[in-house]
Design an enzyme around this catalytic site. Structure first.
Site, PDB file in Angstrom:
ATOM      1  N   GLY A  51       1.069  -0.904   0.112  1.00 24.97           N
ATOM      2  CA  GLY A  51       0.302   0.043   0.250  1.00 24.97           C
ATOM      3  C   GLY A  51       0.570   1.076   0.309  1.00 24.97           C
ATOM      4  O   GLY A  51       0.021   2.044  -0.338  1.00 24.97           O
ATOM      5  N   ASP A  77       2.874   4.457  -1.163  1.00 22.77           N
ATOM      6  CA  ASP A  77       2.800   4.683  -2.937  1.00 22.77           C
ATOM      7  C   ASP A  77       4.584   4.459  -3.565  1.00 22.77           C
ATOM      8  O   ASP A  77       4.671   4.322  -4.062  1.00 22.77           O
ATOM      9  CB  ASP A  77       2.678   5.672  -3.108  1.00 22.77           C
ATOM     10  CG  ASP A  77       0.388   5.578  -2.667  1.00 22.77           C
ATOM     11  OD1 ASP A  77       0.035   4.563  -3.495  1.00 22.77           O
ATOM     12  OD2 ASP A  77      -0.129   6.440  -2.191  1.00 22.77           O
ATOM     13  N   HIS A 137      16.765  10.292  -8.810  1.00 20.02           N
ATOM     14  CA  HIS A 137      17.747  11.807  -8.032  1.00 20.02           C
ATOM     15  C   HIS A 137      17.113  12.779  -7.881  1.00 20.02           C
ATOM     16  O   HIS A 137      17.810  13.717  -7.037  1.00 20.02           O
ATOM     17  CB  HIS A 137      19.021  12.284  -9.154  1.00 20.02           C
ATOM     18  CG  HIS A 137      19.862  10.436  -9.162  1.00 20.02           C
ATOM     19  ND1 HIS A 137      21.210  10.224  -8.766  1.00 20.02           N
ATOM     20  CD2 HIS A 137      19.537   9.066  -9.904  1.00 20.02           C
ATOM     21  CE1 HIS A 137      21.631   9.298  -8.685  1.00 20.02           C
ATOM     22  NE2 HIS A 137      20.271   9.207  -9.529  1.00 20.02           N
ATOM     23  N   HIS A 176      24.580  10.116 -19.560  1.00 19.86           N
ATOM     24  CA  HIS A 176      23.065   9.047 -19.769  1.00 19.86           C
ATOM     25  C   HIS A 176      22.564   8.715 -20.082  1.00 19.86           C
ATOM     26  O   HIS A 176      22.049   9.244 -20.938  1.00 19.86           O
ATOM     27  CB  HIS A 176      23.161   9.411 -17.990  1.00 19.86           C
ATOM     28  CG  HIS A 176      22.008   8.358 -17.044  1.00 19.86           C
ATOM     29  ND1 HIS A 176      22.948   7.128 -16.321  1.00 19.86           N
ATOM     30  CD2 HIS A 176      21.373   8.555 -15.874  1.00 19.86           C
ATOM     31  CE1 HIS A 176      21.524   6.776 -15.807  1.00 19.86           C
ATOM     32  NE2 HIS A 176      20.707   7.959 -15.351  1.00 19.86           N
ATOM     33  N   ASP A 205      28.721   5.770  -9.570  1.00 19.69           N
ATOM     34  CA  ASP A 205      28.106   4.475 -10.144  1.00 19.69           C
ATOM     35  C   ASP A 205      28.525   2.873  -9.813  1.00 19.69           C
ATOM     36  O   ASP A 205      29.074   2.760 -10.428  1.00 19.69           O
ATOM     37  CB  ASP A 205      27.516   4.673 -11.698  1.00 19.69           C
ATOM     38  CG  ASP A 205      26.241   4.253 -12.230  1.00 19.69           C
ATOM     39  OD1 ASP A 205      25.396   3.660 -11.086  1.00 19.69           O
ATOM     40  OD2 ASP A 205      25.852   4.670 -12.770  1.00 19.69           O
ATOM     41  N   SER A 213      21.983  -0.067 -21.760  1.00 21.35           N
ATOM     42  CA  SER A 213      21.794   0.626 -20.394  1.00 21.35           C
ATOM     43  C   SER A 213      22.243   2.312 -20.652  1.00 21.35           C
ATOM     44  O   SER A 213      23.203   2.565 -21.609  1.00 21.35           O
ATOM     45  CB  SER A 213      22.850   0.009 -19.559  1.00 21.35           C
ATOM     46  OG  SER A 213      22.574   0.673 -18.471  1.00 21.35           O
ATOM     47  N   GLY A 214      21.982   2.817 -19.777  1.00 22.85           N
ATOM     48  CA  GLY A 214      22.421   4.237 -19.108  1.00 22.85           C
ATOM     49  C   GLY A 214      24.075   4.742 -18.183  1.00 22.85           C
ATOM     50  O   GLY A 214      24.025   5.175 -17.538  1.00 22.85           O
ATOM     51  N   HIS A 215      23.908   2.642 -17.716  1.00 24.16           N
ATOM     52  CA  HIS A 215      24.855   3.157 -16.374  1.00 24.16           C
ATOM     53  C   HIS A 215      26.315   2.689 -17.492  1.00 24.16           C
ATOM     54  O   HIS A 215      26.319   1.231 -18.315  1.00 24.16           O
ATOM     55  CB  HIS A 215      24.253   2.174 -15.453  1.00 24.16           C
ATOM     56  CG  HIS A 215      23.311   3.197 -14.547  1.00 24.16           C
ATOM     57  ND1 HIS A 215      23.575   4.417 -13.963  1.00 24.16           N
ATOM     58  CD2 HIS A 215      21.593   2.950 -14.738  1.00 24.16           C
ATOM     59  CE1 HIS A 215      21.955   3.843 -13.378  1.00 24.16           C
ATOM     60  NE2 HIS A 215      21.093   3.645 -14.622  1.00 24.16           N
ATOM     61  N   ASP A 229       2.440   6.938   2.011  1.00 20.61           N
ATOM     62  CA  ASP A 229       0.686   6.062   1.480  1.00 20.61           C
ATOM     63  C   ASP A 229      -0.416   7.578   1.802  1.00 20.61           C
ATOM     64  O   ASP A 229      -0.346   7.291   2.124  1.00 20.61           O
ATOM     65  CB  ASP A 229       0.886   5.046   2.987  1.00 20.61           C
ATOM     66  CG  ASP A 229      -0.803   4.500   2.213  1.00 20.61           C
ATOM     67  OD1 ASP A 229      -1.488   4.996   0.834  1.00 20.61           O
ATOM     68  OD2 ASP A 229      -1.128   4.080   2.491  1.00 20.61           O
TER      69      ASP A 229
END
Lengths: 558, 558
Positions: free
Chosen positions: A51, A53, A81, A144, A198, A367-369, A444
């Site tokens: 429940g 969010d 971020h 990125h 990262d 991927s962006g990594h 929530d």
């Protein structure tokens, strides 16, 4: 590297999110006079956070030290971020510094929360350095999966600390230039005290492919499916991906519509700020789609993670008001499932396929990594004294540590830290120095922090076994039972099967009550405990189930 | 192929599980006189089946036709092919035919359910053909991630139908021989009416690697970690994998212990039946582990899917009574996460890594299912008239269909069918011919089929928002309110935050009650609906939450 003779003041690095709640990226840099904050992300709930969010960082440490805070610098515009910025700003007003696109996305958030205009914001360019109290922060270009990503060189009393944010090395990015490897090398030559980098792809060997390779994939798909409508789902924030789809729409003479709230918003911001170039007469409103034939259309949508409320899932489930999936449609997932989303992505793929769509979901994403070889490249350029792997699960941080050690960083100079841990630099040497309050706060609905472990534990039990409420009504004076015990259950068992069970539970309740004479019925908790225990045992023995059992005693006065 | 001049009776193929609930593999073959059943598997609940333990097939169709049933033939000993046998046998007594290891695993299930000795069982060898009413079934050797897997050539009135079960093509299997390609070719030459073939890996190009390649991976791991204790998690049913670990234990002079109920059981059955060869003095009881140093031990365990109750997860969480994870331990996941389990696998990896274990989880597993090139090989050998892709999600079946079409099967001769669909063969031609009752039955604790959609919907709402019970007590004669409305909530909001909310809900309840005079209070449902509606609106407006709201009216007589 820090000059020891100056005996400068200590500098601390404190992640307030991080390991405990992946995605909630927020890191404090602190000395005796100033605090700066790098990023301010939110995270999405794990399966057991029923429940909930969203999850935001606990910022009590910042509230206690708010007078020292000089500003917040943001590496890039992804939710993990920037997502918690509005929640933090509601508590503490902090100036924000970011590149143009990043700020555009932050602004759009601030507007939503009614905060725009109430906060100092400053757009910074790559290469620019800003003064934030006793810190200086230089913005360095990186690559990125969103444009305008920055790494930071943070000039501290102890030396230069570099924070990469999320990044990859892309020699042929779709928008802008490759990561500023020259500047990273130059800083490395000067001497870098610590590198926070990262770790998302640190378990993956090799190099991440360039974003521009996806252009060729799209070209093939458009070429091979000239007669079909093409629907492409991707991350709303991946502006470069969207640009490549726009390019294909233009090349193949198709009109482009955009669907999904976050996608529409990102495209708006990116177009306004010049990060998307859209040829005239290409973009149409989704309402106009009906005026075009299938072969004239391409639709970009959200929902590439199988999110049930996103546009694509609604199309798949025939719940979308404007788009009906027809046999022959080509649906492309230009994405990889984020861990935990694999099943829902499969479900949406299956539903689309059942409607006759051709679904393409392999080799359509990069991927962006950074992978291992890219991390090694950065270590080779920056040659930090200390390495602090960031962004990733523990196993990623450990893999990153192995890379760092393989690149010559002494094992003891690699710090793997958790939310709240304090890494203190003194005379150029690092040590762990206690911890501060940090961690996750659950949101929530409109409630921030009013759902915690007790509530979640109850939700867990309710979800597995449902509940049974046993209501006993006593006369408030005589303590006589004045109605038959009433038993209410939900999520427990089919009503038609429940009759006998409920009858037996009523009998058990009566027996329990009768063990107390009217006088001792004042001890309501003893009665309730006995009822709970006996009914619990009965249900476990006969059904091997454990609903949440809630006995209630009401005293009525007539 | 069927000879048209004979006008033989119709033959039907009906999956009772399948697409709707992946894993619940059970297929009916029927003509006017006989029914045979291929496999009888169970499936594990999806995320939305809250509290459900296992899912078994609805066998009402079999119950209605039980006099025609001649027997059940089982392809191999995995849960998704044998797991529902005890549940079906409790309803209908059916003779079972299977290869030796498969039967060993079935027996162990029957024993658990007190059914051993009450059912006719017959062990069949590869190459053997059995008569089952008007059907004949030939057992053909295949390869899979468990030994003794069989495909079936089913001789029907309409022609030969081949069912592969789960399979791969392994030219160098660890136990036994490669799949009997010769016999498949021979049957193909004779003419095969239809081929039901495994689709699990149909989206993957190329060939699945041989199980024996994993031996080399283990050899490297054992060689590189001579000083460490080695713990290997894999599927309990993968006897060949276990054999390769035993081989390494012997080669490197380590003792082997086995942990996890299902692993212990499988090893017992496989050893007894000769499917595992264990050198003397290699296997020890887990209790004896303490007598050996780390470098002398290897432990095989369950939990490679991150299952929270399995041995490995308990070790990771420090809840295991006999094994404590220490820094330096090497833990190998010799497995791939089954879709949906990725997150829990990551969690266990992270927890183990946090305890200092070195966790190896990449390139340590090969699949047991055929990839696209293997499917093409089988099509080339069998050359069926009709193709019926089985075993897999819809997207896998569709990919399989593409493979079949690329191999020359006409598009209209490929049948993708769902639970209950009837494919009818008449005079050698197939058509879809209606459907029968089929689908999923939920097992929760000891209850079979007493949890359905209403209960699950309530559990869903309870899990997301908790619940609020509003209890109103009226005098049974005067209908006066005889106590303040009592409000109970669980899983909704922290108690300390709840005070004001609960007070307001009490006020709302009072207002609702007051709208009815004592006389109209007989209309309990109207009062309850009004309370539910008003409190629901209040909570949504103020908290954006929707707990399950349950108003209760009790009439008390004093």
């Amino acid at each position: 590297m820090a000059k020891k003779e100056k005996v400068p003041g200590k500098v601390k690095i404190i992640p307030l999110g991080g390991l405990e709640q992946i995605g909630m990226n927020i890191t404090v840099f602190e000395d005796d006079d100033s605090i700066i904050i790098v990023d301010c992300g939110l995270s999405f709930p794990d399966d057991e956070m029923l429940g909930v969010d969203i999850v935001i960082p606990n910022i009590n440490y910042l509230k206690k030290n708010k007078d020292k805070i000089k500003g917040m610098v943001i590496t890039h515009g992804h939710e993990d971020h920037i997502g918690a910025i509005p929640y933090v700003l509601k508590e503490i007003n902090i100036p924000i510094y970011a590149t143009k696109l990043t700020m555009g996305l932050i602004d759009s958030k601030l507007e939503e929360h009614g905060l725009l205009g109430k906060v100092k914001r400053k757009v910074i360019s790559y290469g620019q350095t800003i003064n934030l109290g006793t810190f200086k922060v230089e913005f360095i270009r990186t690559n990125h999966s969103i444009a305008d990503a920055a790494a930071f060189a943070i000039y501290t009393r102890q030396g230069i600390i570099i924070h990469t944010g999320d990044f990859k090395v892309d020699y042929t990015p779709v928008y802008g230039e490759p990561i500023d490897l020259q500047r990273l090398g130059e800083l490395g030559k000067k001497g870098v005290l610590a590198l926070l980098m990262d770790s998302t792809n640190a378990i993956k060997p090799g190099f991440t492919m360039s974003e521009s390779t996806i252009g060729k994939v799209f070209d093939n798909i458009f070429n091979e499916n000239r007669k079909s409508r093409i629907i492409i789902a991707t991350f709303a924030s991946n502006v470069d991906r969207v640009q490549q789809i726009i390019n294909m729409a233009a090349k193949y003479g198709r009109k482009l519509a955009v669907d999904g709230r976050s996608m529409v918003k990102t495209v708006e911001v990116a177009m306004k700020l010049g990060y998307l170039s859209v040829p005239d007469n290409t973009l149409i409103d989704i309402e106009e789609m009906k005026n075009y034939s299938d072969e004239q259309m391409v639709l970009i949508t959200t929902g590439s993670q199988g999110e049930s409320s996103a546009a694509l899932a609604r199309m798949a489930a025939s719940l979308h008001r404007k788009v009906v999936i027809n046999p022959g449609d080509v649906v492309v997932f230009s994405s990889t499932p984020i861990p935990g989303n694999e099943k829902s992505v499969s479900n949406v793929i299956n539903e689309l396929a059942m409607k006759g769509a051709k679904v393409i979901f392999q080799d359509t994403h990069v991927s962006g990594h950074a992978c291992q070889e890219e991390l090694k490249l950065i270590y080779t350029l920056v040659k930090p004294k200390y390495a602090i792997p960031v962004h990733g699960e523990f196993r990623h941080l450990i893999a990153h540590k192995e890379v760092a050690v393989s690149m010559g960083i002494p094992k003891d100079n690699v710090y793997i830290i958790n939310s709240g841990d304090v890494v203190e630099f003194d005379e150029g040497e690092a040590k762990l120095s206690g911890s501060v309050e940090a961690g996750a706060v659950y949101v929530d609905g409109l409630g921030v922090g009013d759902v915690g472990n007790v509530v979640l534990r109850d939700r867990q039990q309710l979800s597995e076994g449902g509940m049974m409420v046993i209501i006993m009504v006593f006369d408030e004076v005589t303590k006589e039972l004045v109605a038959m015990p009433e038993i209410i259950s939900r999520g427990f068992i089919y009503t038609k099967e429940a009759g006998m069970i409920i009858d037996e539970c009523t009998n058990i309740t009566m027996e329990c009550i009768e063990k107390f004479d009217n006088d001792s019925r004042r001890e309501k908790n003893r009665i309730k405990n006995l009822v709970k225990e006996n009914i619990g045992q009965y249900l476990w023995k006969n059904l091997k189930r454990s609903p949440l059992i809630i006995p209630v005693i009401i005293e009525a006065g007539v």
